[in-house]
Design an enzyme around this catalytic site. Structure first.
Site, short mmCIF file in Angstrom:
data_model
loop_
_atom_site.label_atom_id
_atom_site.label_comp_id
_atom_site.label_asym_id
_atom_site.label_seq_id
_atom_site.Cartn_x
_atom_site.Cartn_y
_atom_site.Cartn_z
N GLU A 1 0.89 -1.17 0.00
CA GLU A 1 0.00 0.00 0.00
C GLU A 1 0.92 1.20 0.00
O GLU A 1 1.55 1.50 1.02
CB GLU A 1 -0.88 0.02 1.26
CG GLU A 1 -1.87 -1.11 1.36
CD GLU A 1 -3.15 -0.84 0.59
OE1 GLU A 1 -3.26 0.24 -0.01
OE2 GLU A 1 -4.00 -1.73 0.57
N CYS B 1 -2.23 9.14 2.92
CA CYS B 1 -1.85 8.56 1.62
C CYS B 1 -2.85 8.93 0.54
O CYS B 1 -2.46 9.24 -0.58
CB CYS B 1 -1.71 7.05 1.74
SG CYS B 1 -3.16 6.23 2.42
P1 NAD Z 1 8.55 4.83 4.54
O1 NAD Z 1 8.46 4.03 3.28
O2 NAD Z 1 9.75 5.65 4.78
O3 NAD Z 1 8.45 3.86 5.82
C1 NAD Z 1 7.37 2.98 5.99
C2 NAD Z 1 7.78 1.84 6.92
O4 NAD Z 1 8.80 1.07 6.27
C3 NAD Z 1 8.39 2.30 8.25
O5 NAD Z 1 7.92 1.47 9.29
C4 NAD Z 1 9.88 2.08 8.07
O6 NAD Z 1 10.49 1.77 9.29
C5 NAD Z 1 9.90 0.87 7.14
N1 NAD Z 1 11.09 0.74 6.29
C6 NAD Z 1 11.97 1.71 5.91
N2 NAD Z 1 12.94 1.18 5.12
C7 NAD Z 1 12.65 -0.14 4.98
C8 NAD Z 1 13.25 -1.20 4.26
N3 NAD Z 1 14.36 -1.03 3.52
N4 NAD Z 1 12.67 -2.43 4.31
C9 NAD Z 1 11.54 -2.63 5.02
N5 NAD Z 1 10.93 -1.66 5.73
C10 NAD Z 1 11.48 -0.42 5.72
O7 NAD Z 1 7.22 5.70 4.59
P2 NAD Z 1 6.79 6.79 5.69
O8 NAD Z 1 7.54 8.04 5.44
O9 NAD Z 1 6.81 6.16 7.03
O10 NAD Z 1 5.24 7.00 5.28
C11 NAD Z 1 4.80 7.90 4.31
C12 NAD Z 1 4.47 7.19 3.01
O11 NAD Z 1 3.55 6.12 3.24
C13 NAD Z 1 3.77 8.11 2.01
O12 NAD Z 1 4.28 7.89 0.72
C14 NAD Z 1 2.30 7.65 2.08
O13 NAD Z 1 1.56 7.96 0.93
C15 NAD Z 1 2.47 6.19 2.30
N6 NAD Z 1 1.25 5.60 2.88
C16 NAD Z 1 0.48 4.76 2.12
C17 NAD Z 1 -0.70 4.24 2.64
C18 NAD Z 1 -1.60 3.35 1.81
O14 NAD Z 1 -2.44 2.67 2.40
N7 NAD Z 1 -1.50 3.34 0.50
C19 NAD Z 1 -1.09 4.56 3.94
C20 NAD Z 1 -0.29 5.42 4.68
C21 NAD Z 1 0.88 5.93 4.14
#
Ligand code: NAD
Length: 479
Positions: free
Chosen positions: A246, A281
């Site tokens: 997502e 998001c």
């Molecule tokens: P992010 O991708 O930086 O981090 C998300 C999660 O992934 C965190 O828990 C982080 O610790 C983990 N993570 C980071 N690097 C990783 C790796 N290499 N392998 C596995 N996990 C890792 O995102 P963010 O800044 O926390 O959130 C914002 C983003 O999330 C925005 O782009 C937003 O649109 C998206 N989002 C999408 C949805 C949806 O349902 N489509 C919902 C909420 C947020």
């Protein structure tokens, strides 16, 4: 608050003994608490707990798991207000929104499991060609990784389905929102058998990678940015893990020439763009308005935004809190600087509350006009309270511009004629189309939440979410 990880129903320190500090985005010098900096060894311990618990949990009757998850909601209930307060302090959103986030976990633990267990029902086919039973079973230990923006609800939407169908879980919240997740998870885990729910905290590149690469996790659910989503897919490919994503969005709202510009419409537009300071998001991140109604919509929208009070989310007078961290604030500033330097018009609205820490990551609601798709504030996900508004002269043009992106999460069409709006909506390349609304509460819990194109793989909620947490095994009888 010095939080601990949750492994096998016990509060646990990281094997490294290291901790991560958590600061308040409204007052960046204020330390809200600390949490363990987990790593690969901690993920191994959590996976061992989850795989050990899996057979016993899967062997329970579905109704027993549904009852235990409802009991878990009962245990969470009294903690909602406290966890919400923690969340506002760790990631900034106003308290009412944090209450909604943690409250959704309570709702999901009751609402989702009775629907989810239907995904386990065997399908039978018997005809002249033979007899086959299509049976469903849980994967075992699943990995669930969530971001900071709606941390508790996003986690529990996934957990309530995955656990109901008999999986156990190893979860990673974002380091920017782990404290409230741990508070909620601790209450829930107390009611469940040990090892069913495990939470490891730490940095994504360490803990997240260890989860996505772990050979005993057969299924990963990732929510976050597209860039990290790519890393997750790559890591999961090493052992062909079933993966759902997502990801981010750059949702367009298309406002047709017959729209009724009234309080309800403007309320809807404000909720669509400014909830959680735009850090949603499927927030509306671009507005296309029929040129005959452009000035009127911009004026009514701007007028309402001018009533905003930006400040500490714990203050009941605040209508919008700070952005989550310095990086998000810098990223938004960069997009706005580019727009400004190229001649866009930026209208900063609202009032900064008295006494706000000047170091806080506060950004005002901003309406950006005189822009087009060549501006980064239009083509990229801004994840902040600045909204580009652009006129269009014919619907084909609006549809083409709305679709001219690799994102495909949500979209909305606003019109006095819902039939006409739906026709336009079906032409938009988005996993979720909304008519005359586009807010967090628009995502019906029996719907299908998720995106097309690079906004994701798979769907959560309704029947599609639970179905993605079961393995399928067909059993063919001799003819
Ligand atoms: P992010 O991708 O930086 O981090 C998300 C999660 O992934 C965190 O828990 C982080 O610790 C983990 N993570 C980071 N690097 C990783 C790796 N290499 N392998 C596995 N996990 C890792 O995102 P963010 O800044 O926390 O959130 C914002 C983003 O999330 C925005 O782009 C937003 O649109 C998206 N989002 C999408 C949805 C949806 O349902 N489509 C919902 C909420 C947020």
């Amino acid at each position: 608050m010095d939080a601990s990880m949750l492994i096998n129903a016990e509060l646990s320190e990281a094997s490294s003994g290291e901790r991560i500090d958590v600061f308040n985005p409204a007052r960046p010098a204020e330390r809200v608490g600390t949490m363990p900096r987990g790593g690969r060894e901690d993920v191994d311990r959590a996976v061992l707990a989850a795989t050990t618990a899996a057979p016993g949990w899967a062997a329970l009757a579905p109704a027993e798991r549904v009852a235990l998850l409802a009991a878990a909601a009962d245990a969470l209930g009294p903690l909602i207000a406290d966890a919400a307060k923690t969340q506002t302090r760790e990631m900034g959103k106003i308290l009412a929104e944090s209450m909604a986030d943690v409250g959704t976990a309570d709702f999901m633990l009751r609402f989702n499991p009775p629907i989810a267990v239907q995904a386990l029902e065997t399908e039978r086919v018997q005809d002249d060609l033979g007899s086959v039973a299509i049976e469903k079973r849980p994967f075992g230990a699943v990995g669930i990784i969530v971001p900071w923006n709606w941390p508790v609800s996003l986690l529990f939407v996934r957990l309530s389905a995955a656990l109901a169908v008999g999986n156990t879980a190893v979860c990673l919240p974002s380091p920017y929102a782990s404290l409230s997740v741990l508070q909620a998870a601790e209450a829930v885990a107390r009611v469940l058998p040990p090892g069913v729910l495990n939470v490891v905290t730490g940095h994504g590149q360490e803990v997240g990678r260890a989860i996505t690469e772990h050979p005993q996790i057969r299924r990963v659910s990732f929510t976050g940015s597209i860039a990290t989503g790519r890393d997750v897919l790559q890591a999961a490919s090493a052992n062909i893990k079933v993966t759902s994503l997502e990801l981010g969005g750059n949702d367009a709202a298309v406002i047709l020439d017959d729209v009724e510009v009234n309080d309800a419409m403007i309320d809807g537009l404000v909720a669509a763009t400014m909830t959680s300071a735009g850090q949603v998001c499927f927030a509306v991140k671009r507005l296309y308005v029929a040129d005959s109604r452009f000035d009127e919509v911009v004026e009514a929208f701007s007028q309402r935004l001018s009533t905003f009070i930006v400040g500490d989310g714990l203050d009941p007078a605040t209508t919008m809190g700070p952005l989550v961290n310095a990086n998000q604030a810098k990223r938004l500033d960069k997009l706005l600087d580019e727009a400004r330097s190229r001649g866009a018009h930026l209208n900063e609205l609202g009032t900064l509350a008295d006494g706000c820490d000047p170091e806080g990551y506060f950004r005002m609601p901003t309406v950006v006009t005189d822009v087009d798709e060549s501006f980064q504030i239009v083509s990229e996900e801004q994840f902040g309270p600045a909204v580009p508004v652009m006129p269009f002269s014919d619907i084909d043009d609006a549809v083409q511009r709305a679709n001219d992106t690799e994102y495909g999460l949500g979209a909305s069409v606003w019109s006095a004629d819902p039939g006409r709006a739906k026709e336009v909506g079906r032409r938009l390349e988005a996993g979720m189309v909304f008519i005359n609304r586009h807010d967090v509460a628009s995502a019906h819990p029996r719907g299908a939440f998720g995106g097309m194109k690079q906004s994701g793989l798979g769907r959560e909620l309704g029947r599609f979410g639970p179905e993605s947490y079961v393995e399928i095994q067909q059993v063919v009888d001799p003819a």
